[in-house]
Scaffold this motif. Structure first.
Motif, PDB file in Angstrom:
ATOM      1  N   TYR A 267     -28.607  57.165  64.005  1.00  0.00           N
ATOM      2  CA  TYR A 267     -29.593  57.456  63.236  1.00  0.00           C
ATOM      3  C   TYR A 267     -29.773  58.958  63.125  1.00  0.00           C
ATOM      4  N   THR A 268     -30.000  59.636  64.084  1.00  0.00           N
ATOM      5  CA  THR A 268     -30.080  61.248  63.957  1.00  0.00           C
ATOM      6  C   THR A 268     -29.083  61.933  63.256  1.00  0.00           C
ATOM      7  N   ILE A 269     -27.761  61.358  63.219  1.00  0.00           N
ATOM      8  CA  ILE A 269     -26.831  62.038  62.523  1.00  0.00           C
ATOM      9  C   ILE A 269     -27.114  61.803  61.065  1.00  0.00           C
ATOM     10  N   TYR A 270     -27.751  60.553  60.804  1.00  0.00           N
ATOM     11  CA  TYR A 270     -28.098  60.072  59.113  1.00  0.00           C
ATOM     12  C   TYR A 270     -29.313  61.235  58.979  1.00  0.00           C
ATOM     13  N   GLN A 271     -30.223  61.375  59.658  1.00  0.00           N
ATOM     14  CA  GLN A 271     -31.279  62.367  59.308  1.00  0.00           C
ATOM     15  C   GLN A 271     -30.683  63.949  59.178  1.00  0.00           C
ATOM     16  N   THR A 272     -29.954  64.194  60.152  1.00  0.00           N
ATOM     17  CA  THR A 272     -29.387  65.685  60.192  1.00  0.00           C
ATOM     18  C   THR A 272     -28.594  65.887  58.726  1.00  0.00           C
ATOM     19  N   PHE A 273     -27.778  64.778  58.263  1.00  0.00           N
ATOM     20  CA  PHE A 273     -27.075  64.919  57.383  1.00  0.00           C
ATOM     21  C   PHE A 273     -27.788  64.741  55.751  1.00  0.00           C
ATOM     22  N   TYR A 274     -28.558  63.790  55.634  1.00  0.00           N
ATOM     23  CA  TYR A 274     -29.130  63.269  54.486  1.00  0.00           C
ATOM     24  C   TYR A 274     -30.572  63.961  54.288  1.00  0.00           C
ATOM     25  N   GLN A 275     -30.961  64.401  55.271  1.00  0.00           N
ATOM     26  CA  GLN A 275     -32.602  64.837  55.222  1.00  0.00           C
ATOM     27  C   GLN A 275     -32.558  66.275  55.372  1.00  0.00           C
ATOM     28  N   ALA A 276     -31.799  66.742  56.558  1.00  0.00           N
ATOM     29  CA  ALA A 276     -31.910  68.258  56.852  1.00  0.00           C
ATOM     30  C   ALA A 276     -30.755  68.884  56.150  1.00  0.00           C
ATOM     31  N   HIS A 277     -29.855  68.027  55.542  1.00  0.00           N
ATOM     32  CA  HIS A 277     -28.632  68.634  54.928  1.00  0.00           C
ATOM     33  C   HIS A 277     -27.852  69.587  55.728  1.00  0.00           C
ATOM     34  N   GLU A 278     -28.015  69.554  57.134  1.00  0.00           N
ATOM     35  CA  GLU A 278     -26.909  70.204  57.878  1.00  0.00           C
ATOM     36  C   GLU A 278     -25.762  69.651  58.100  1.00  0.00           C
TER      37      GLU A 278
END
Length: 314
Positions: A267-278
């Motif tokens: 889930y943290t990967i999902y947040q990093t990719f789709y929300q933080a765009h990192e």
């Protein structure tokens, strides 16, 4: 001048040696699998290679032209960032709890189904049903049908027992990680049960009868015969369950949306990719998850191969 038969044989053009029939048979057997192999490489390996390359880049999707080589700094950030380290700890805690509890419950249910009783086939089918549900559907079932503080089944039971003065807890808010674990345990207990039931049904019945004739109790038979026999099956259940739970995203996303301390690494990967765009940081975290899953899969394959060797030697 006349040529003898030997001279004519030597002068004739030499034909290439035909491949051994075993090699031809092996290629004929493997040929139908080549399209599936190519498809698997294109679908799984090429995206992983692309993810591995991106993990070495400093790349934010909001600034697509501002990309640079970052080396191993993204991996260092994954291991040093407090939020990511907490998600790793949450992933470990979630995996260990779900796997151990579902394995214990699966063992109890397998011991029950190993006995003959009326309606055993119906009970077995009903117990398998949770594992056949789509993971998102199972998480929605627990979130709305069971955990909902207003119309959920759990609070309905408490109201029926204690009346209007009974406590009506908000299960997800008060115990979020336990709520996610309960959903996953309910869904994965049937899987463990099936593996252990197969192990129970492969026991040597003559050995058990001999132990009972020597005066061994049910507990002694379980400890000294059944449990050692189930060791490989227990290892297989732990490894396969760990591979899935480490990568689980559906239950966390559906029940808590990663809040209240339940954000695991996927889930943290999902947040990093789709929300933080990192993209680079998310790819590095994804590579770490894949490497961990591969290590677990290697152990699982070794256990499976050892089980097949044991069955083949009987």
């Amino acid at each position: 001048m006349t040529l003898t038969k030997t001279d004519r044989a030597a002068a004739a053009p030499q034909r290439p040696a035909a491949p051994p029939p075993n090699r031809m048979r092996a290629w004929a057997t493997r040929a139908p699998l080549l399209p599936a192999l190519i498809f698997m490489i294109v679908v799984t390996q090429l995206p992983f290679v692309a993810t591995l390359v991106i993990s070495f880049l400093d790349w934010n999707a909001l600034y697509p032209d501002d990309r640079s080589f970052a080396g191993f700094s993204n991996y260092g950030d994954v291991l040093s960032d407090p939020a990511l380290r907490k998600s790793i700890w949450t992933t470990i805690l979630l995996t260990v709890t779900v796997v151990l509890v579902s394995l214990l419950l699966g063992l109890l249910l397998a011991l029950l189904l190993d006995r003959r009783f009326r309606g055993r086939a119906v009970v077995r089918t009903m117990l398998i049903a949770p594992f056949l549900l789509v993971p998102v559907a199972a998480a929605l079932l627990w979130k709305h049908v069971l955990f909902n503080p207003e119309y959920g089944l759990f609070n309905g039971i408490l109201h029926a027992i204690g009346g209007d003065g009974a406590a009506q807890p908000d299960w997800i808010s008060e115990m979020p990680l336990i709520a996610v674990e309960a959903s996953l345990i309910w869904q994965w207990t049937p899987f463990m049960m099936l593996i252990l039931l197969a192990g129970l049904q492969s026991r040597d019945s003559q050995l058990i009868e001999a132990a009972r004739m020597d005066g061994a109790s049910d507990w002694q038979v379980f400890v000294h015969i059944t449990l050692p026999h189930l060791r490989r099956y227990l290892e297989l259940g732990v490894l396969l369950g760990s591979i899935y739970i480490v990568q689980n995203f559906d239950a966390v996303f559906t029940i808590t949306s990663g809040g209240l301390g339940t954000a695991n690494l996927p889930y943290t990967i999902y947040q990093t990719f789709y929300q933080a765009h990192e993209n680079g940081l998310a790819s590095a975290a994804g590579v770490i998850v894949v490497i961990g899953s591969i290590i677990l899969a290697i152990f699982a394959l070794r256990v499976v191969s050892s089980l097949f060797r044991e069955e083949g030697s009987r």
